[in-house]
Design a protein around this motif. Structure first.
Motif, PDB file in Angstrom:
ATOM      1  N   ALA A 109     -38.287 -12.526  67.818  1.00  0.00           N
ATOM      2  CA  ALA A 109     -37.562 -11.601  68.234  1.00  0.00           C
ATOM      3  C   ALA A 109     -36.696 -11.338  67.133  1.00  0.00           C
ATOM      4  CB  ALA A 109     -36.394 -12.572  68.778  1.00  0.00           C
ATOM      5  N   GLU A 110     -36.752 -10.474  66.559  1.00  0.00           N
ATOM      6  CA  GLU A 110     -36.499  -9.631  65.634  1.00  0.00           C
ATOM      7  C   GLU A 110     -34.760  -9.156  64.906  1.00  0.00           C
ATOM      8  OE1 GLU A 110     -38.672  -6.088  64.416  1.00  0.00           O
ATOM      9  OE2 GLU A 110     -40.232  -7.460  63.797  1.00  0.00           O
ATOM     10  N   ALA A 111     -33.715  -8.974  66.234  1.00  0.00           N
ATOM     11  CA  ALA A 111     -32.899  -7.955  66.277  1.00  0.00           C
ATOM     12  C   ALA A 111     -31.623 -10.215  67.141  1.00  0.00           C
ATOM     13  CB  ALA A 111     -32.637  -7.817  67.294  1.00  0.00           C
ATOM     14  N   LEU A 112     -30.038  -9.608  66.421  1.00  0.00           N
ATOM     15  CA  LEU A 112     -30.037 -10.678  66.978  1.00  0.00           C
ATOM     16  C   LEU A 112     -29.302 -10.881  68.367  1.00  0.00           C
ATOM     17  CD1 LEU A 112     -27.547 -13.346  66.282  1.00  0.00           C
ATOM     18  CD2 LEU A 112     -25.835 -11.809  65.792  1.00  0.00           C
ATOM     19  N   LEU A 113     -28.787  -9.681  69.380  1.00  0.00           N
ATOM     20  CA  LEU A 113     -28.905  -9.575  70.220  1.00  0.00           C
ATOM     21  C   LEU A 113     -30.611  -9.605  71.629  1.00  0.00           C
ATOM     22  CD1 LEU A 113     -26.042  -7.962  70.797  1.00  0.00           C
ATOM     23  CD2 LEU A 113     -26.044  -9.808  70.125  1.00  0.00           C
ATOM     24  N   PRO A 114     -30.097  -9.910  72.144  1.00  0.00           N
ATOM     25  CA  PRO A 114     -31.874  -9.363  73.083  1.00  0.00           C
ATOM     26  C   PRO A 114     -31.473  -8.206  73.468  1.00  0.00           C
ATOM     27  CG  PRO A 114     -30.242 -11.454  74.224  1.00  0.00           C
ATOM     28  CD  PRO A 114     -29.159 -11.145  73.043  1.00  0.00           C
ATOM     29  N   PHE A 168     -33.303 -18.813  68.824  1.00  0.00           N
ATOM     30  CA  PHE A 168     -33.904 -19.701  67.470  1.00  0.00           C
ATOM     31  C   PHE A 168     -33.394 -18.758  67.048  1.00  0.00           C
ATOM     32  CE2 PHE A 168     -37.541 -20.813  66.566  1.00  0.00           C
ATOM     33  CZ  PHE A 168     -37.581 -22.777  66.916  1.00  0.00           C
ATOM     34  N   GLY A 169     -33.375 -19.266  65.815  1.00  0.00           N
ATOM     35  CA  GLY A 169     -33.231 -18.749  64.196  1.00  0.00           C
ATOM     36  C   GLY A 169     -32.464 -19.378  63.711  1.00  0.00           C
ATOM     37  N   LEU A 170     -32.952 -19.066  62.311  1.00  0.00           N
ATOM     38  CA  LEU A 170     -32.213 -20.051  61.318  1.00  0.00           C
ATOM     39  C   LEU A 170     -30.730 -19.160  60.859  1.00  0.00           C
ATOM     40  CD1 LEU A 170     -35.134 -19.864  58.634  1.00  0.00           C
ATOM     41  CD2 LEU A 170     -34.733 -22.043  60.203  1.00  0.00           C
ATOM     42  N   ALA A 171     -30.107 -20.061  60.419  1.00  0.00           N
ATOM     43  CA  ALA A 171     -28.624 -20.009  60.293  1.00  0.00           C
ATOM     44  C   ALA A 171     -27.793 -20.094  58.904  1.00  0.00           C
ATOM     45  CB  ALA A 171     -27.477 -20.394  61.421  1.00  0.00           C
ATOM     46  N   VAL A 172     -27.887 -19.156  57.868  1.00  0.00           N
ATOM     47  CA  VAL A 172     -27.789 -19.400  56.633  1.00  0.00           C
ATOM     48  C   VAL A 172     -26.267 -20.148  56.537  1.00  0.00           C
ATOM     49  CG1 VAL A 172     -26.334 -18.154  54.691  1.00  0.00           C
ATOM     50  CG2 VAL A 172     -28.257 -17.114  55.618  1.00  0.00           C
ATOM     51  N   MET A 173     -26.175 -21.716  55.809  1.00  0.00           N
ATOM     52  CA  MET A 173     -25.201 -22.624  55.455  1.00  0.00           C
ATOM     53  C   MET A 173     -24.210 -22.236  54.606  1.00  0.00           C
ATOM     54  SD  MET A 173     -25.612 -23.665  58.570  1.00  0.00           S
ATOM     55  CE  MET A 173     -24.276 -24.746  58.753  1.00  0.00           C
ATOM     56  N   ARG A 174     -25.592 -22.013  53.256  1.00  0.00           N
ATOM     57  CA  ARG A 174     -24.415 -21.505  52.307  1.00  0.00           C
ATOM     58  C   ARG A 174     -24.969 -20.352  51.356  1.00  0.00           C
ATOM     59  NH1 ARG A 174     -24.679 -26.909  50.027  1.00  0.00           N
ATOM     60  NH2 ARG A 174     -24.896 -26.133  48.263  1.00  0.00           N
ATOM     61  N   ARG A 175     -23.721 -20.317  50.978  1.00  0.00           N
ATOM     62  CA  ARG A 175     -23.692 -18.220  50.297  1.00  0.00           C
ATOM     63  C   ARG A 175     -23.745 -18.898  48.802  1.00  0.00           C
ATOM     64  NH1 ARG A 175     -21.862 -14.162  54.906  1.00  0.00           N
ATOM     65  NH2 ARG A 175     -21.123 -12.762  52.784  1.00  0.00           N
ATOM     66  N   ASP A 176     -24.352 -19.125  48.235  1.00  0.00           N
ATOM     67  CA  ASP A 176     -24.970 -19.446  47.075  1.00  0.00           C
ATOM     68  C   ASP A 176     -26.543 -19.356  46.367  1.00  0.00           C
ATOM     69  OD1 ASP A 176     -25.715 -21.456  47.724  1.00  0.00           O
ATOM     70  OD2 ASP A 176     -24.202 -23.120  47.338  1.00  0.00           O
ATOM     71  N   ALA A 228     -31.612 -10.632  53.162  1.00  0.00           N
ATOM     72  CA  ALA A 228     -31.739  -9.546  54.274  1.00  0.00           C
ATOM     73  C   ALA A 228     -33.672  -9.531  54.140  1.00  0.00           C
ATOM     74  CB  ALA A 228     -31.348  -7.936  54.225  1.00  0.00           C
ATOM     75  N   ALA A 229     -33.695  -9.516  53.118  1.00  0.00           N
ATOM     76  CA  ALA A 229     -35.354  -9.386  52.304  1.00  0.00           C
ATOM     77  C   ALA A 229     -36.340 -10.587  52.606  1.00  0.00           C
ATOM     78  CB  ALA A 229     -35.455  -9.193  50.638  1.00  0.00           C
ATOM     79  N   LEU A 230     -34.933 -11.883  53.391  1.00  0.00           N
ATOM     80  CA  LEU A 230     -35.793 -12.979  53.504  1.00  0.00           C
ATOM     81  C   LEU A 230     -35.956 -13.183  54.779  1.00  0.00           C
ATOM     82  CD1 LEU A 230     -36.284 -15.934  52.908  1.00  0.00           C
ATOM     83  CD2 LEU A 230     -34.210 -16.997  53.518  1.00  0.00           C
ATOM     84  N   ALA A 231     -35.306 -12.784  55.480  1.00  0.00           N
ATOM     85  CA  ALA A 231     -34.988 -12.577  56.833  1.00  0.00           C
ATOM     86  C   ALA A 231     -36.250 -12.058  57.625  1.00  0.00           C
ATOM     87  CB  ALA A 231     -33.435 -12.199  57.689  1.00  0.00           C
ATOM     88  N   ALA A 232     -36.594 -10.647  56.428  1.00  0.00           N
ATOM     89  CA  ALA A 232     -38.024  -9.539  56.713  1.00  0.00           C
ATOM     90  C   ALA A 232     -39.314  -9.767  56.640  1.00  0.00           C
ATOM     91  CB  ALA A 232     -37.164  -8.440  56.107  1.00  0.00           C
ATOM     92  N   ALA A 233     -39.071 -11.127  55.787  1.00  0.00           N
ATOM     93  CA  ALA A 233     -40.658 -11.365  55.279  1.00  0.00           C
ATOM     94  C   ALA A 233     -41.174 -12.761  55.975  1.00  0.00           C
ATOM     95  CB  ALA A 233     -40.185 -12.312  53.680  1.00  0.00           C
ATOM     96  N   PHE A 234     -40.568 -13.108  57.100  1.00  0.00           N
ATOM     97  CA  PHE A 234     -40.786 -13.838  57.944  1.00  0.00           C
ATOM     98  C   PHE A 234     -42.120 -13.601  58.816  1.00  0.00           C
ATOM     99  CE2 PHE A 234     -37.507 -17.052  56.789  1.00  0.00           C
ATOM    100  CZ  PHE A 234     -38.147 -17.782  56.479  1.00  0.00           C
ATOM    101  N   ASP A 235     -42.688 -14.325  58.944  1.00  0.00           N
ATOM    102  CA  ASP A 235     -44.247 -13.573  60.404  1.00  0.00           C
ATOM    103  C   ASP A 235     -43.859 -14.319  61.064  1.00  0.00           C
ATOM    104  OD1 ASP A 235     -46.391 -13.196  60.911  1.00  0.00           O
ATOM    105  OD2 ASP A 235     -47.969 -13.315  59.757  1.00  0.00           O
ATOM    106  N   ILE A 255     -31.039 -15.781  60.450  1.00  0.00           N
ATOM    107  CA  ILE A 255     -31.990 -14.753  60.816  1.00  0.00           C
ATOM    108  C   ILE A 255     -33.115 -15.069  62.391  1.00  0.00           C
ATOM    109  CG2 ILE A 255     -34.692 -15.016  59.720  1.00  0.00           C
ATOM    110  CD1 ILE A 255     -33.235 -16.328  57.438  1.00  0.00           C
ATOM    111  N   PRO A 256     -32.823 -14.598  62.756  1.00  0.00           N
ATOM    112  CA  PRO A 256     -33.599 -14.056  64.269  1.00  0.00           C
ATOM    113  C   PRO A 256     -35.080 -14.835  63.945  1.00  0.00           C
ATOM    114  CG  PRO A 256     -32.530 -12.522  64.344  1.00  0.00           C
ATOM    115  CD  PRO A 256     -32.203 -12.750  62.799  1.00  0.00           C
ATOM    116  N   LEU A 257     -35.552 -15.568  65.139  1.00  0.00           N
ATOM    117  CA  LEU A 257     -37.113 -15.602  64.836  1.00  0.00           C
ATOM    118  C   LEU A 257     -37.556 -15.870  66.256  1.00  0.00           C
ATOM    119  CD1 LEU A 257     -37.054 -19.024  62.982  1.00  0.00           C
ATOM    120  CD2 LEU A 257     -37.987 -16.642  62.628  1.00  0.00           C
TER     121      LEU A 257
END
Length: 476
Positions: free
Chosen positions: A292-297, A252-260, A270-277, A440-442
């Motif tokens: 969740a903060e890591a990709l694997l549980p 359950f998280g946000l996948a980056v779809m565009r690398r631009d 990484a900074a974006l992923a870190a800042a979600f509350d 971005i795991p949430l």
């Protein structure tokens, strides 16, 4: 919102008549050969009328399906299944040769099955005797049984959806199917035979209708609930103890779809992923929902524990300051960053949007809400329950726009010739995908049900799967 959702009922259905199950979604249909994107209602019905070699029990553990027992060779490259005595819907006995044909059809190159990418280690399926089949593997895969238990690998004999049970289906009214347990012709007449209370009326309908049906005492189970419908069931205020959450394993998280733009730089991502509350997100939904903060549980089949992003040791204020600095630098070069989020429609999507947009505004980023399938999305919600306990599934499903390095590491894990080599390459892929910061795991997936007291066998489990023959008693 319909006012009926605010009306609850203390009436309990008596333990008589069929169990009434509402699945959130479309009217149920038995899955045919195309099993790429099965709706929840289709998966539930297919599992009821057409089991595979094995299946899940009420606790999400493996039990026999068409196979009554099985063995695995010492090197892990062969599974041998002995079939139980079973009959198809037309009364004909199930034979190993038929099972081999059906399995090969689902495993063939180009088969339209969502599990196909995780079954590539299967080399062949052969008939050993009329009651025994062997699944030969090119590479050891100890987790194979959980894939065979999924409805995507249920064995359907014809276009009409003829399987071997544990139920037979007949029309049950609009958007509904009536399921009756199959009677064993060899059963001792003195044994308990299926009773009307063992029948199941399966309905596919919108969440609002399903919740109203349950709160008015006209259903025993609502299943298939996700974050999309969570605000509806909260506002319905069902009777205490009937709203149940599964400890679902998955993504359950946000996948980056565009690398631009702002997302072109891995440090920005990484900074974006870190800042979600994450704490605020799960608190706004349910105290029983885990962030969740890591990709694997867990470590699963990796050589190393889950790779933790470097930012996990920083306080929330430090994380927010870091992303604001990066946004400010980006703003000088290209203006205020805008990120489009593809989220579910409805009240649950709005709840998510409120929390995530608040965080993005706090970072200095302008968010834009998009429909779930909008191709212009920068970030897309991934909300999936894991079909089995392999880290490669998590890595593959999270890698929607990941780097070539991460993709190659995931492929290396797929073709690794030994269990040790596979574990090592999975650990490398986990580290590569975490460093790439394109997922971005949430939290864990949110899966909820409404369960009446007559369903004594219902159990919460990590698969978030509740077979219809394990609601009141085992009706096999």
């Amino acid at each position: 919102m319909p006012p009926l959702l605010l009306t609850t009922s203390c009436d309990r259905r008596t333990d008589s008549g069929p169990v009434i199950v509402s699945v959130i979604g479309d009217a149920p249909a038995i899955a045919g050969t195309d099993r790429r994107l099965l709706a929840t209602s289709d998966r539930v019905l297919t599992d009821a009328v057409a089991e595979g070699l094995v299946r899940f029990d009420a606790a999400g553990q493996i039990e026999g399906g068409l196979a009554e027992r099985w063995t695995v060779t010492d090197d892990g490259t062969s599974f041998i299944f002995r079939l139980r005595e079973a009959r198809w819907a037309d009364g004909q006995p199930v034979r190993a040769s038929q099972i081999v044909t059906l399995l090969k059809r689902q495993l063939a190159r180009g088969a339209r099955n969502s599990l196909a990418p995780y079954l590539s280690a299967i080399d062949d399926v052969v008939e050993m005797t009329p009651e025994v089949i062997e699944v030969e593997l090119a590479r050891p895969r100890p987790d194979l049984l959980k894939l065979f238990a999924q409805p995507e690998l249920a064995l359907v004999r014809s276009a009409r959806g003829e399987g071997a049970g544990p139920f037979r289906a007949t029309p049950g009214g609009a958007r509904a199917v009536l399921l009756r347990p199959i009677e064993d012709p060899d059963r001792d007449p003195d044994d308990d035979r299926p009773q009307p209370e063992d029948n199941v009326r399966l309905i596919g309908e919108r969440a609002a209708r399903a919740i109203v049906r349950f709160t008015q005492g006209r259903a025993d189970l609502v299943t298939g609930g996700t974050i999309a419908d969570w605000p509806l069931v909260q506002r319905a205020e069902p009777v205490a103890g009937t709203l149940r959450l599964d400890p679902a394993a998955g993504l359950f998280g946000l996948a980056v779809m565009r690398r631009d733009g702002f997302l072109a730089d891995a440090d920005n991502r990484a900074a974006l992923a870190a800042a979600f509350d994450r704490a605020a997100l799960v608190t706004a939904v349910s105290p029983d929902w885990a962030p969740a903060e890591a990709l694997l549980p867990d470590q699963l089949d990796s050589l190393a524990p889950p790779t933790q992003p470097a930012w996990t040791t920083l306080a929330r204020e430090q994380r927010l300051a870091a992303v604001r600095a990066r946004v400010a630098a980006s703003r000088v070069a290209a203006g205020t960053p805008t990120l489009g989020l593809a989220l579910p429609v409805g009240t649950g999507g709005t709840l998510l949007w409120t929390r995530l947009a608040t965080d993005l505004y706090a970072m200095g980023i302008r968010p834009l809400r998009l429909s779930p399938d909008d191709p212009a999305a920068d970030l897309r919600l991934v909300d999936l329950v894991a079909p089995y306990d392999s880290a490669r599934w998590y890595l593959s499903e999270a890698c929607l726009a990941c780097s070539d390095v991460a993709q190659q590491a995931i492929e290396d894990a797929r073709v690794a010739p030994t269990a040790d080599a596979r574990a090592a390459t999975i650990a490398r892929a986990d580290a590569a995908l975490t460093a790439d910061a394109t997922f971005i795991p949430l939290a864990r997936p949110l899966r909820w049900s409404l369960v009446s007291v007559r369903l004594a066998q219902w159990q919460a489990n990590t698969r978030a799967w509740h077979p219809l023959n394990h609601l009141r008693r085992d009706t096999r």
